[in-house]
Design a protein around this motif. Structure first.
Motif, PDB file in Angstrom:
ATOM      1  N   PRO A 130       0.806  -1.214   0.000  1.00 25.27           N
ATOM      2  CA  PRO A 130       0.000   0.000   0.000  1.00 25.27           C
ATOM      3  C   PRO A 130       0.839   1.263   0.000  1.00 25.27           C
ATOM      4  O   PRO A 130       0.318   2.355   0.043  1.00 25.27           O
ATOM      5  N   VAL A 131       2.146   1.116   0.010  1.00 21.47           N
ATOM      6  CA  VAL A 131       3.030   2.277  -0.043  1.00 21.47           C
ATOM      7  C   VAL A 131       2.995   2.849  -1.441  1.00 21.47           C
ATOM      8  O   VAL A 131       3.249   2.136  -2.417  1.00 21.47           O
ATOM      9  N   THR A 132       2.688   4.120  -1.556  1.00 18.68           N
ATOM     10  CA  THR A 132       2.502   4.734  -2.873  1.00 18.68           C
ATOM     11  C   THR A 132       3.813   5.047  -3.565  1.00 18.68           C
ATOM     12  O   THR A 132       3.869   5.106  -4.773  1.00 18.68           O
ATOM     13  N   ASP A 133       4.861   5.284  -2.787  1.00 15.01           N
ATOM     14  CA  ASP A 133       6.129   5.682  -3.386  1.00 15.01           C
ATOM     15  C   ASP A 133       7.253   5.014  -2.615  1.00 15.01           C
ATOM     16  O   ASP A 133       7.420   5.257  -1.422  1.00 15.01           O
ATOM     17  N   LEU A 134       8.004   4.175  -3.329  1.00 19.35           N
ATOM     18  CA  LEU A 134       9.120   3.491  -2.676  1.00 19.35           C
ATOM     19  C   LEU A 134      10.380   4.328  -2.638  1.00 19.35           C
ATOM     20  O   LEU A 134      11.333   3.965  -1.962  1.00 19.35           O
ATOM     21  N   GLY A 135      10.381   5.443  -3.351  1.00 15.79           N
ATOM     22  CA  GLY A 135      11.582   6.260  -3.404  1.00 15.79           C
ATOM     23  C   GLY A 135      12.055   6.727  -2.038  1.00 15.79           C
ATOM     24  O   GLY A 135      13.226   6.564  -1.679  1.00 15.79           O
ATOM     25  N   PRO A 136      11.180   7.324  -1.212  1.00 17.84           N
ATOM     26  CA  PRO A 136      11.639   7.773   0.106  1.00 17.84           C
ATOM     27  C   PRO A 136      12.004   6.626   1.040  1.00 17.84           C
ATOM     28  O   PRO A 136      12.705   6.853   2.028  1.00 17.84           O
ATOM     29  N   LEU A 137      11.514   5.401   0.744  1.00 14.70           N
ATOM     30  CA  LEU A 137      11.762   4.278   1.652  1.00 14.70           C
ATOM     31  C   LEU A 137      13.034   3.511   1.317  1.00 14.70           C
ATOM     32  O   LEU A 137      13.684   2.961   2.203  1.00 14.70           O
ATOM     33  N   ILE A 138      13.370   3.432   0.058  1.00 12.41           N
ATOM     34  CA  ILE A 138      14.575   2.710  -0.363  1.00 12.41           C
ATOM     35  C   ILE A 138      15.530   3.745  -0.947  1.00 12.41           C
ATOM     36  O   ILE A 138      15.337   4.231  -2.058  1.00 12.41           O
ATOM     37  N   SER A 139      16.527   4.084  -0.193  1.00 11.30           N
ATOM     38  CA  SER A 139      17.446   5.139  -0.604  1.00 11.30           C
ATOM     39  C   SER A 139      18.403   4.627  -1.672  1.00 11.30           C
ATOM     40  O   SER A 139      18.649   3.413  -1.788  1.00 11.30           O
ATOM     41  N   PRO A 140      18.958   5.521  -2.486  1.00  9.44           N
ATOM     42  CA  PRO A 140      19.939   5.101  -3.499  1.00  9.44           C
ATOM     43  C   PRO A 140      21.164   4.439  -2.873  1.00  9.44           C
ATOM     44  O   PRO A 140      21.727   3.511  -3.471  1.00  9.44           O
ATOM     45  N   GLU A 141      21.575   4.875  -1.712  1.00  8.56           N
ATOM     46  CA  GLU A 141      22.726   4.250  -1.060  1.00  8.56           C
ATOM     47  C   GLU A 141      22.433   2.792  -0.717  1.00  8.56           C
ATOM     48  O   GLU A 141      23.288   1.907  -0.880  1.00  8.56           O
ATOM     49  N   MET A 142      21.208   2.539  -0.263  1.00  9.01           N
ATOM     50  CA  MET A 142      20.844   1.165   0.083  1.00  9.01           C
ATOM     51  C   MET A 142      20.772   0.283  -1.168  1.00  9.01           C
ATOM     52  O   MET A 142      21.245  -0.863  -1.175  1.00  9.01           O
ATOM     53  N   ARG A 143      20.189   0.806  -2.213  1.00  6.42           N
ATOM     54  CA  ARG A 143      20.093   0.030  -3.460  1.00  6.42           C
ATOM     55  C   ARG A 143      21.471  -0.276  -4.028  1.00  6.42           C
ATOM     56  O   ARG A 143      21.730  -1.360  -4.539  1.00  6.42           O
ATOM     57  N   ALA A 144      22.375   0.711  -3.923  1.00  7.29           N
ATOM     58  CA  ALA A 144      23.728   0.480  -4.421  1.00  7.29           C
ATOM     59  C   ALA A 144      24.416  -0.618  -3.616  1.00  7.29           C
ATOM     60  O   ALA A 144      25.132  -1.462  -4.173  1.00  7.29           O
ATOM     61  N   LYS A 145      24.191  -0.608  -2.304  1.00  3.49           N
ATOM     62  CA  LYS A 145      24.817  -1.625  -1.464  1.00  3.49           C
ATOM     63  C   LYS A 145      24.240  -3.013  -1.760  1.00  3.49           C
ATOM     64  O   LYS A 145      24.973  -4.012  -1.824  1.00  3.49           O
TER      65      LYS A 145
END
Length: 561
Positions: A130-145
């Motif tokens: 139900p989260v409308t936007d994953l951008g604020p929840l999954i940061s670019p630093e986390m995705r890179a890691k």
């Protein structure tokens, strides 16, 4: 308004400060509350932080276990595909996400799962959330890691059901036959936050209750201790006021009861001693009075015989004539001593009465000076008068004032060391004052209080010209007090002395100031200068005098309070 507020605040602060200084119980309770608040607050913070840490740690362990299982399951489902463009890959991803999410995304017990692949591989994000936007929840630093093959986690804030909620986000790489897929679990921490908030509220409420309980306990304990002390203080005040039968109530056998019993024993002993001393003083006063009266009769007989012998001394041999003169002189001194003793006994018994009437003090001063002129001439002392030309009227007892002046001027002449004695009379709207200034040996520091003691002499070894009884200044002080006035002394070694008699102009009025200064203007500077001298002399029963100096030109100021 500002001045009024400042004034009220100052009065309030002054009242609080005064209450703080006077109330031991308030200080103990306040210190207990402050110390217990700091201590309980510290413990509450530690406990709340520990509870929050345990809740977050449990959530992390739960999500990490799900992530591992989900990564294994997703890996098995996606290893069968070798190309990202295969037709059934998207359906498999959607099915895997739904399975890991538990079927209905909205009923996942708060767990949100998302699988995504490298955008360059052409795979679109698949999510059950139900989260409308994953951008604020999954940061670019986390995705890179995660893209580098590491398991990563973080706590972020996002929107869930229209409300911003804190999420625990875990990410893990999932190896497949066509590349690497990223698996993310997003768990809302609303339940953990609510539990931590409830725990903090419970801890705070418990801490506040504990602090209040400690304050109440401190108040009760200090009351148990302070109340007997206050009772002892009130009892001591009543004892000091003359109520010698006051005692404390003894309850129990503890330390406070021992204090009360000891206090009562002390009060009993003091009462016994005071009563004994009062009885001795009464007997002494009665003995003095009785002896003085009883000696009057034989003294009268001896006086008559001595007068006859003294009148016929010219017919006697020189030795006998000299004896007659000595006998007459000693009888005069003995009669003066009896008169002073009788007067002192009347003061001690409280029988002295003031017969005040409007009196012009100018002729009184002249009369006393004339009577002592013969003595001054024999010792080579000049008596100078500085009195107003107009009448100085005051409601006084002329007999007592004349006796005070006779004692003061007689002492000044005796100790004048052949130097002039100045008598000054002054008056203002509320008081009259007479000063007697000599330039003789003066007084040592501290002797200005002793000169009014009975039978005290500054130098008993000095040869005396007048043969005084040692009671003159004591009687003079009592005469001044009977008028409601002051009798004060100032003196310094080598500078002489000055006595000041201040009386209210109207009988019964209260004195506040004196028309004449106590310290003479020709006194040496007390803080150095060409002449070193004494500083201050205060007699009992006077408000005191303070010399402030030196100022320019040798000026000095006198403060009377």
């Amino acid at each position: 308004m500002w001045h009024v507020l400042v004034d009220r605040a100052a009065r309030l602060a002054g009242g609080v400060h005064q209450t703080w200084r006077r109330s031991l119980q308030l200080r103990v309770v306040t210190i207990t509350l402050v110390a217990s608040s700091l201590l309980v607050g510290g413990f509450a913070y530690v406990i709340a932080d520990k509870i929050t840490g345990i809740l977050v740690e449990n959530a992390q362990n739960d999500v990490l276990a799900r992530l591992r299982n989900g990564s294994e399951y997703a890996g098995k489902q996606l290893r069968t595909f070798n190309q990202p463009a295969e037709a059934q890959l998207q359906d498999t991803i959607d099915g895997t996400v739904n399975y890991l999410a538990g079927g209905d995304p909205a009923q996942t017990s708060g767990v949100v799962v998302a699988i995504t692949a490298d955008r360059h591989a052409g795979i679109i994000e698949a999510r059950t959330s139900p989260v409308t936007d994953l951008g604020p929840l999954i940061s670019p630093e986390m995705r890179a890691k995660v893209a580098d093959g590491w398991v990563s986690h973080q706590i972020r804030t996002g929107t869930l059901g229209g409300q911003r909620t804190k999420y625990l986000v875990y990410g893990s790489p999932v190896p497949t036959g066509f590349g690497q897929v990223e698996l993310y679990y997003l768990v809302p921490l609303a339940r953990q936050d609510a539990t931590a908030a409830d725990a903090r509220a419970t801890v705070v409420a418990t801490g506040v209750a504990l602090v209040l309980l400690l304050g109440l306990l401190a108040a009760l304990v200090t009351r148990l201790v302070v109340t007997p002390v206050r009772v002892a203080a009130r009892t001591a005040q009543r004892l000091s006021a003359g109520l010698l039968d006051q005692r404390m109530v003894v309850n129990g056998e503890d330390d406070l009861a021992l204090l009360a019993a000891s206090f009562n024993q002390m009060a009993t002993n003091l009462q016994r001693q005071i009563l004994r001393l009062e009885e001795m003083s009464r007997l002494q006063r009665r003995f003095t009075s009785d002896v003085s009266h009883e000696l009057r009769t034989p003294l009268t007989t001896v006086r008559m015989a001595a007068d006859l012998i003294f009148a016929e001394r010219d017919e006697f041999e020189p030795a006998v004539a000299r004896s007659a003169e000595l006998l007459q002189a000693e009888l005069d001194r003995f009669e003066e001593l009896l008169t002073d003793l009788l007067e002192i006994s009347r003061f001690d018994a409280g029988f002295a009465m003031l017969d005040a009437e409007p009196t012009d003090l100018v002729p009184v001063v002249h009369r006393v000076a004339e009577r002592l002129a013969g003595l001054a001439e024999r010792v080579g002392v000049a008596v100078e008068l500085d009195v107003p030309s107009t009448p100085v009227i005051a409601e006084v007892d002329p007999r007592r004032v004349e006796r005070v002046l006779r004692n003061l001027i007689g002492n000044a002449v005796e100790h004048g060391e052949a130097k002039p004695v100045l008598i000054t009379l002054g008056m203002d709207q509320s008081a009259v004052a007479i000063t007697v200034r000599d330039h003789g040996v003066g007084l040592k520091p501290g002797e200005e209080k002793l000169v009014f003691n009975r039978f005290w002499r500054a130098d008993p070894s000095r040869a005396r010209q007048t043969g005084g009884t040692g009671l003159g200044l004591s009687i003079s002080l009592e005469d001044a007090r009977l008028h409601g006035g002051w009798l004060e002394a100032w003196g310094a070694p080598g500078q002489g002395a000055q006595f000041r008699l201040t009386l209210p102009a109207r009988a019964g009025d209260r004195l506040t100031t004196s028309p004449l200064r106590l310290v003479p203007a020709d006194a040496a500077l007390p803080f150095g200068g060409p002449r070193q001298g004494g500083l201050l002399a205060i007699s009992s029963g006077s408000p005191g005098a303070l010399v402030i100096g030196p100022a320019e030109g040798g000026d000095r100021a006198e403060v009377t309070s």
